[in-house]
Structures are given as C-alpha cells and as structure tokens.
Design a protein around this motif. Structure first.
Motif, PDB file in Angstrom:
ATOM      1  N   VAL A 135       0.843  -1.199   0.000  1.00 42.53           N
ATOM      2  CA  VAL A 135       0.000   0.000   0.000  1.00 42.53           C
ATOM      3  C   VAL A 135       0.877   1.247   0.000  1.00 42.53           C
ATOM      4  CG1 VAL A 135      -1.704   1.314   1.328  1.00 42.53           C
ATOM      5  CG2 VAL A 135      -1.942  -1.165   1.111  1.00 42.53           C
ATOM      6  N   VAL A 136       1.937   1.222   0.796  1.00 45.60           N
ATOM      7  CA  VAL A 136       2.869   2.355   0.841  1.00 45.60           C
ATOM      8  C   VAL A 136       3.563   2.528  -0.509  1.00 45.60           C
ATOM      9  CG1 VAL A 136       4.962   3.260   1.931  1.00 45.60           C
ATOM     10  CG2 VAL A 136       3.227   2.101   3.326  1.00 45.60           C
ATOM     11  N   ALA A 137       4.026   1.431  -1.089  1.00 46.04           N
ATOM     12  CA  ALA A 137       4.744   1.505  -2.365  1.00 46.04           C
ATOM     13  C   ALA A 137       3.858   2.060  -3.478  1.00 46.04           C
ATOM     14  CB  ALA A 137       5.258   0.120  -2.740  1.00 46.04           C
ATOM     15  N   ARG A 138       2.634   1.572  -3.537  1.00 45.27           N
ATOM     16  CA  ARG A 138       1.733   2.049  -4.596  1.00 45.27           C
ATOM     17  C   ARG A 138       1.352   3.514  -4.377  1.00 45.27           C
ATOM     18  NH1 ARG A 138       0.600  -3.377  -3.971  1.00 45.27           N
ATOM     19  NH2 ARG A 138      -0.907  -3.071  -2.286  1.00 45.27           N
ATOM     20  N   ALA A 139       1.199   3.918  -3.140  1.00 44.29           N
ATOM     21  CA  ALA A 139       0.910   5.324  -2.857  1.00 44.29           C
ATOM     22  C   ALA A 139       2.091   6.206  -3.244  1.00 44.29           C
ATOM     23  CB  ALA A 139       0.581   5.498  -1.373  1.00 44.29           C
ATOM     24  N   ALA A 140       3.305   5.742  -2.974  1.00 42.64           N
ATOM     25  CA  ALA A 140       4.490   6.515  -3.344  1.00 42.64           C
ATOM     26  C   ALA A 140       4.581   6.676  -4.859  1.00 42.64           C
ATOM     27  CB  ALA A 140       5.741   5.835  -2.802  1.00 42.64           C
ATOM     28  N   ALA A 141       4.213   5.642  -5.589  1.00 43.99           N
ATOM     29  CA  ALA A 141       4.212   5.744  -7.051  1.00 43.99           C
ATOM     30  C   ALA A 141       3.180   6.766  -7.520  1.00 43.99           C
ATOM     31  CB  ALA A 141       3.932   4.378  -7.664  1.00 43.99           C
ATOM     32  N   ARG A 142       1.986   6.713  -6.929  1.00 43.21           N
ATOM     33  CA  ARG A 142       0.964   7.692  -7.305  1.00 43.21           C
ATOM     34  C   ARG A 142       1.409   9.109  -6.936  1.00 43.21           C
ATOM     35  NH1 ARG A 142      -4.858   7.096  -5.428  1.00 43.21           N
ATOM     36  NH2 ARG A 142      -5.122   8.643  -7.067  1.00 43.21           N
ATOM     37  N   LEU A 143       2.031   9.262  -5.773  1.00 37.56           N
ATOM     38  CA  LEU A 143       2.535  10.575  -5.375  1.00 37.56           C
ATOM     39  C   LEU A 143       3.550  11.098  -6.374  1.00 37.56           C
ATOM     40  CD1 LEU A 143       3.088  10.394  -1.503  1.00 37.56           C
ATOM     41  CD2 LEU A 143       1.594  11.972  -2.730  1.00 37.56           C
ATOM     42  N   THR A 144       4.380  10.211  -6.888  1.00 40.94           N
ATOM     43  CA  THR A 144       5.375  10.628  -7.871  1.00 40.94           C
ATOM     44  C   THR A 144       4.697  11.160  -9.129  1.00 40.94           C
ATOM     45  OG1 THR A 144       6.910   8.967  -7.007  1.00 40.94           O
ATOM     46  CG2 THR A 144       7.392   9.891  -9.188  1.00 40.94           C
ATOM     47  N   LEU A 145       3.696  10.461  -9.611  1.00 44.02           N
ATOM     48  CA  LEU A 145       2.991  10.927 -10.806  1.00 44.02           C
ATOM     49  C   LEU A 145       2.307  12.270 -10.564  1.00 44.02           C
ATOM     50  CD1 LEU A 145       1.346   7.606 -12.054  1.00 44.02           C
ATOM     51  CD2 LEU A 145       3.442   8.704 -12.868  1.00 44.02           C
ATOM     52  N   ILE A 146       1.806  12.464  -9.356  1.00 43.73           N
ATOM     53  CA  ILE A 146       1.165  13.739  -9.012  1.00 43.73           C
ATOM     54  C   ILE A 146       2.209  14.845  -8.912  1.00 43.73           C
ATOM     55  CG2 ILE A 146      -0.105  14.987  -7.213  1.00 43.73           C
ATOM     56  CD1 ILE A 146      -1.447  12.251  -6.523  1.00 43.73           C
ATOM     57  N   ALA A 147       3.269  14.584  -8.150  1.00 44.01           N
ATOM     58  CA  ALA A 147       4.236  15.630  -7.819  1.00 44.01           C
ATOM     59  C   ALA A 147       5.074  16.064  -9.010  1.00 44.01           C
ATOM     60  CB  ALA A 147       5.142  15.156  -6.687  1.00 44.01           C
TER      61      ALA A 147
END
Length: 239
Positions: free
Chosen positions: A165-177
């Motif tokens: 869950v943390v890893a997938r959230a970090a990936a989504r954060l990267t696409l956002i940021a």
C-alpha cells in the motif's frame, strides 16, 4: 539508482515505446469533458477505487459497493482509504522530504496492522531508500521515476505490514508531484490489479536487478497506466 542507470533503462527493448503509449493514453483520457467541470467528483471516485484495488493487491479484497457503504472494517482497507485521502496533501512534500512522507504513509496504512508505525523494516536497504531522492529529482520521464520508486519499495520490503500500500501510494505521489497526473486522477492501482499475476511476477523480476527483470517491470507499469487511463474514462462517463 543513479541518473545514468535511469537513463540506461530507457534503452531496454520496448520500454520507451511502452512509456510513450501510456503517456498518449493519459493525454487522451484527460481530455474528457467531465474533467472540464473541475473533476472533484471524479477524483473522489478514483480515490475510492484506487484504495480498494490497493488493498486487494495486499490480500484484502472486498466489493467496491461494500467499501463505499462503509461496512468494511478490515484494517488494510481502512489504511488504504486513509492513504488515498491524504495524497493531495502529501504531494507538495514528496519531492522535498521523501523519508518523512514515507513515514506518514506507513502510519496511515499500517494502523491496526502492526505496532511499530512509521519505521522502515529492520532488514537493511536504508541507502537505497535515501537514493529515492535522486530518482525523484532526475530528468527521467515521470512514469519511469514512479515505476522505479514503486519497484524499489516493493523489492526492499521497506515497511512492515502493508508495504505494498505504501509503495503504490508513493508511485501515485510521484505521478502527481512531477506533473504527469497533477490532480491525482489516474487509478493506476486498478491497472495493477487488472493484471495482478503480471504485477506480482514483474515486481519479483525487478527485484533481481537484471535487465530483463527491469524491462518486465517497466513494461508492466506502462500497461497498468494505460488500463488506468481507460478506467478514468469509464469513471468520467459514469459521472
């Protein structure tokens, strides 16, 4: 992973094509008329579906309707929902202080699952975690950076409990940021879930560090984003 290593990833067979195809699918999905009105309803629905998908990939699979109704108390699902709800707030901090954001993500995701919240797992990998800062600030395409962040956190098993869950959230954060998905509208986790056997296999292949393993993971991530673009269009059509 150094800048030179990231650049080398683009020379792997079919990787650039996979990333370009995913980018074209995203551009097309973002032109949907429903997003011209602000997209708040769409973003909320995407956040819900992404959380349900991420929890399912972690072994906590429930019907979307039941989660929407608030009847599911599974702590992994609840953690995924908390994480999804906070991504917009965390995105401005992600590029500046990735370790602190990862700590926050773990606290959100793992409450009620593990006792030691916010601490990386004790089996090493600290140097690779710190190297994520360089990945995030490289000049590589956004999707490539997100895929490497995602793959590294999975390979390191960086956190106890719902690390995925943390890893997938970090990936989504990267696409956002970094600007590919600035409004957080891509339900990429639905793309991973729709290709779950490939997701698991490609993540394992990435962990080997071999060119074929890295290629497999990057191609999967491109395909998952294409699925996410289709899912976004379906959500837009529905609302």
């Amino acid at each position: 992973m150094t800048h030179d290593r990231l650049a080398q990833l683009l020379t792997l067979a079919d990787v650039t094509e996979a990333l370009d195809s995913a980018g074209a699918a995203v551009d097309k999905a973002f032109k949907h008329r429903a997003l011209r009105r602000g997209g708040g309803t769409v973003a909320a629905e995407v956040g819900l579906r992404s959380a349900v998908a991420s929890a399912a990939l972690e072994g906590s699979s429930y019907d979307l309707a039941d989660v929407r109704a608030g009847t599911i108390t599974d702590p992994v699902v609840q953690g995924a929902l908390r994480v999804s709800a906070e991504l917009d707030r965390l995105a401005p901090q992600w590029l500046k202080a990735p370790p602190q954001v990862l700590t926050r993500l773990h606290i959100l995701a793992a409450r009620g699952v593990v006792a030691d919240l916010g601490r990386p797992a004790p089996h090493g990998g600290a140097a690779r975690l710190l190297a994520l800062h360089d990945v995030l600030h490289s000049s590589a395409p956004a999707l490539l950076r997100a895929a490497v962040v995602h793959g590294e956190l999975l390979a390191l098993r960086a956190f106890e409990g719902p690390n995925g869950v943390v890893a997938r959230a970090a990936a989504r954060l990267t696409l956002i940021a970094v600007g590919l998905d600035p409004r957080g509208l891509l339900p990429v986790d639905l793309g991973h879930l729709s290709r779950e056997p490939e997701y698991v296999g490609a993540a394992g292949a990435y962990a080997t560090g071999t060119p074929d393993g890295l290629r497999s993971w990057l191609r999967h991530c491109g395909a998952a984003v294409e699925v996410a673009a289709d899912q976004l269009t379906a959500v837009c059509d529905a609302v």
